[in-house]
Design a protein around this motif. Structure first.
Motif, short mmCIF file in Angstrom:
data_model
loop_
_atom_site.label_atom_id
_atom_site.label_comp_id
_atom_site.label_asym_id
_atom_site.label_seq_id
_atom_site.Cartn_x
_atom_site.Cartn_y
_atom_site.Cartn_z
N GLY A 213 0.79 -1.22 0.00
CA GLY A 213 0.00 0.00 0.00
C GLY A 213 0.82 1.27 0.00
O GLY A 213 0.26 2.35 0.07
N ASN A 214 2.16 1.15 -0.05
CA ASN A 214 3.00 2.34 0.01
C ASN A 214 3.08 3.04 -1.34
O ASN A 214 3.31 2.42 -2.37
CB ASN A 214 4.42 1.98 0.46
CG ASN A 214 4.56 2.04 1.97
OD1 ASN A 214 3.89 2.84 2.62
ND2 ASN A 214 5.40 1.20 2.52
N GLU A 215 2.86 4.33 -1.34
CA GLU A 215 3.08 5.18 -2.52
C GLU A 215 3.93 6.35 -2.07
O GLU A 215 3.63 6.99 -1.06
CB GLU A 215 1.75 5.69 -3.08
CG GLU A 215 0.77 4.60 -3.51
CD GLU A 215 1.16 3.95 -4.81
OE1 GLU A 215 2.11 4.44 -5.46
OE2 GLU A 215 0.54 2.94 -5.18
N ASP A 216 5.00 6.66 -2.80
CA ASP A 216 5.87 7.74 -2.38
C ASP A 216 6.43 8.47 -3.58
O ASP A 216 6.43 7.97 -4.71
CB ASP A 216 6.99 7.22 -1.49
CG ASP A 216 7.87 6.18 -2.19
OD1 ASP A 216 7.53 5.78 -3.32
OD2 ASP A 216 8.87 5.76 -1.61
N THR A 217 6.90 9.67 -3.34
CA THR A 217 7.51 10.48 -4.40
C THR A 217 8.29 11.62 -3.78
O THR A 217 8.21 11.88 -2.57
CB THR A 217 6.43 11.02 -5.36
OG1 THR A 217 7.06 11.58 -6.50
CG2 THR A 217 5.60 12.13 -4.69
N LEU A 218 9.06 12.30 -4.62
CA LEU A 218 9.80 13.49 -4.21
C LEU A 218 9.16 14.72 -4.81
O LEU A 218 8.60 14.67 -5.91
CB LEU A 218 11.26 13.40 -4.67
CG LEU A 218 12.11 12.25 -4.15
CD1 LEU A 218 13.51 12.32 -4.76
CD2 LEU A 218 12.20 12.27 -2.63
N SER A 219 9.26 15.84 -4.10
CA SER A 219 8.76 17.10 -4.61
C SER A 219 9.62 18.23 -4.01
O SER A 219 10.50 17.97 -3.18
CB SER A 219 7.28 17.30 -4.25
OG SER A 219 6.75 18.44 -4.90
N ILE A 220 9.36 19.45 -4.45
CA ILE A 220 10.09 20.62 -3.95
C ILE A 220 9.09 21.61 -3.40
O ILE A 220 8.06 21.89 -4.03
CB ILE A 220 10.92 21.27 -5.07
CG1 ILE A 220 11.98 20.30 -5.59
CG2 ILE A 220 11.59 22.55 -4.57
CD1 ILE A 220 12.72 20.80 -6.82
N MET B 164 11.34 17.52 -0.61
CA MET B 164 10.35 16.88 0.25
C MET B 164 10.16 15.43 -0.19
O MET B 164 10.08 15.14 -1.39
CB MET B 164 9.02 17.62 0.19
CG MET B 164 9.10 19.09 0.57
SD MET B 164 9.42 19.32 2.32
CE MET B 164 9.24 21.12 2.46
N TYR B 165 10.06 14.53 0.79
CA TYR B 165 9.73 13.13 0.54
C TYR B 165 8.33 12.87 1.08
O TYR B 165 8.07 13.07 2.27
CB TYR B 165 10.75 12.21 1.20
CG TYR B 165 10.38 10.74 1.12
CD1 TYR B 165 10.39 10.07 -0.09
CD2 TYR B 165 10.00 10.04 2.27
CE1 TYR B 165 10.04 8.73 -0.18
CE2 TYR B 165 9.67 8.70 2.19
CZ TYR B 165 9.69 8.05 0.97
OH TYR B 165 9.33 6.73 0.90
N MET B 166 7.41 12.44 0.19
CA MET B 166 6.02 12.21 0.57
C MET B 166 5.71 10.73 0.48
O MET B 166 6.07 10.07 -0.50
CB MET B 166 5.08 13.00 -0.34
CG MET B 166 5.33 14.50 -0.34
SD MET B 166 4.07 15.39 -1.27
CE MET B 166 4.49 14.90 -2.94
N ALA C 48 -6.20 3.66 -3.69
CA ALA C 48 -4.80 4.06 -3.55
C ALA C 48 -4.70 5.56 -3.80
O ALA C 48 -5.36 6.09 -4.66
CB ALA C 48 -3.93 3.30 -4.55
N THR C 49 -3.89 6.21 -3.01
CA THR C 49 -3.72 7.65 -3.16
C THR C 49 -2.25 7.93 -3.42
O THR C 49 -1.41 7.60 -2.59
CB THR C 49 -4.19 8.41 -1.91
OG1 THR C 49 -5.57 8.13 -1.69
CG2 THR C 49 -4.03 9.90 -2.10
N ASN C 50 -1.95 8.52 -4.56
CA ASN C 50 -0.58 8.84 -4.93
C ASN C 50 -0.27 10.29 -4.65
O ASN C 50 -0.87 11.18 -5.26
CB ASN C 50 -0.36 8.59 -6.43
CG ASN C 50 -0.40 7.13 -6.79
OD1 ASN C 50 -1.08 6.35 -6.14
ND2 ASN C 50 0.33 6.77 -7.82
N PRO C 51 0.68 10.59 -3.75
CA PRO C 51 1.14 11.97 -3.65
C PRO C 51 1.96 12.30 -4.89
O PRO C 51 2.81 11.52 -5.31
CB PRO C 51 2.01 11.96 -2.39
CG PRO C 51 2.48 10.55 -2.27
CD PRO C 51 1.41 9.69 -2.86
#
Length: 413
Positions: A267-274, A280-282, A325-328
């Protein structure tokens, strides 16, 4: 009217930033003035409270030059950045005789394009869709059969919002590392610099084995490229403007205190952003009974222990019980309290996707069903295909390397 230069400068410094680019074409004196560091600093001082950069969150489709805009803030721009980018890419394709073209990277107001020639060769172009300018980069030299380049990206050198230079980076993993076959513990780069106008080759040690290929679309920030390697549970980060022989390897926050990987969760969804100038790690954990959203800020680039590298900013439950599922996908570039996600909902064997915007402080999340039809056209939504497009507060043209030609498309609007 003949105005004193001091009065004229103060008048120009109070105009909307969207007008500055057009006013540079009035005369050589205005162009020189508006591209000077003096005018940039004066403009920033006078408009400190009101000077905000237009920005958008774009979704890049890999199979075409389409850029779908999700969220945007125009400020004084007449059209959204997404419209500007789509129109520019369409005209670029026409100017290149309708050859195959795809966007490889979108960062700091620039787009790195891959254009195929009639002979099948790939040509890289660095483009500014707002200034409607582009530069064709010379083809890279042949590389060793021991190298395997997996992608191409763009890294920039910025100072107070001004673009000082950029580098086109081809990256991959050598097939033979440290003289031992099939040991993947080094990265190889072919780098084109706008400052030198040349391609160079470089290898760096990752200090750890790389179990999978590097993911596409690394994040560019402060001269670094950041690769989020989910299988390795690390971020590989390399500074292309202070090169060393070692690549920084930053553990993700999920690593245990002993440094071993925690069991993966489907169930893990993750990504990087600024956001606000920081990486930022979400991460959303939808495998739990109560869905959790966590956001960390990278506070330093120390290799190894996640405890010394990350600061946990947010830990909350969005409460989106309708989604499977929710993707940041991104954060607000100037407000670390705002986050944007994509959520999926399945009814009667049909999966629909929606956009969600949320305020992390008030814990209020809004489902934007107006975007449902447009999102469905693109199928699956990988976080790496979402890009922040922030218009830098710069007034100068793209730096043009020696031996290259700066092309400006005529404005038809």
């Amino acid at each position: 009217m003949n105005l004193p230069n001091s009065v004229m400068v103060m008048v120009l410094a109070r105009l909307p930033v969207g007008n500055i680019g057009r006013l540079k074409s009035v005369c050589k004196e205005w162009k020189s003035l508006m591209e000077s560091s003096y005018f940039r600093d004066l403009y920033g001082t006078i408009n400190k409270k009101n000077l905000s950069s237009p920005w958008s969150i774009l979704y890049r489709e890999e199979s075409s030059n389409t850029a779908l805009e999700f969220f945007c803030e125009r400020y004084d721009f007449k059209e959204s950045i997404g419209s500007c980018v789509s129109r520019f890419l369409s005209e670029m394709k026409t100017a290149n005789k309708h050859r195959r073209m795809s966007a490889l990277a979108i960062t700091d107001g620039l787009i790195l394009l891959d254009v195929s020639t009639n002979y099948g060769h790939e040509v890289y172009c660095v483009a500014d869709p707002v200034l409607r300018q582009w530069i064709k980069i010379p083809q890279p030299p042949p590389f060793s059969s021991h190298d395997s380049f997996e992608g191409t990206s763009l890294v920039t050198h910025m100072n107070k919002g001004d673009l000082l230079g950029y580098k086109v980076v081809r990256y991959g993993v050598p097939i033979f590392g440290m003289g031992i076959p099939m040991v993947r513990d080094r990265l190889c780069f072919q780098i084109y610099s706008s400052e030198s106008g040349n391609w160079t080759y470089h290898q760096v040690s990752t200090q750890r084995p790389i179990f999978k290929i590097l993911p596409p679309s690394p994040i560019n920030l402060n001269g670094y490229l950041h690769w989020l390697c989910r299988g390795d549970q690390v971020i590989f980060a390399y500074d292309f403007y202070s090169p060393t022989e070692l690549c920084r390897v930053i553990d993700l926050p999920q690593r245990s205190a002993k440094g071993s990987l925690k069991p993966p969760d489907q169930g893990n969804e993750d990504t990087l952003s600024i956001s606000c100038g920081s990486l930022m790690y979400m991460n959303t954990d939808t495998g739990r009974p109560n869905q959790q959203l966590k956001i960390w800020r990278l506070k330093n680039y120390k290799s190894g222990s996640s405890k010394d590298s990350w600061e946990l900013l947010w830990n909350l439950r969005p409460g989106l019980d309708l989604c499977l599922a929710t993707n940041p996908v991104a954060m607000h570039p100037f407000d670390k309290e705002m986050v944007y996600l994509v959520t999926r909902e399945t009814n009667f064997f049909q999966t629909h996707a929606y956009l969600v915007s949320g305020n992390l402080r008030t814990k209020k999340f809004q489902l934007n069903k107006d975007w449902k039809q447009k999102i469905m056209e693109f199928g699956d939504y990988e976080p790496r295909l979402f890009h922040q497009f922030v218009l830098p507060k710069r007034f100068g043209s793209i730096p043009c390397p020696r031996g290259c030609t700066l092309v400006t498309l005529p404005d038809q609007h």
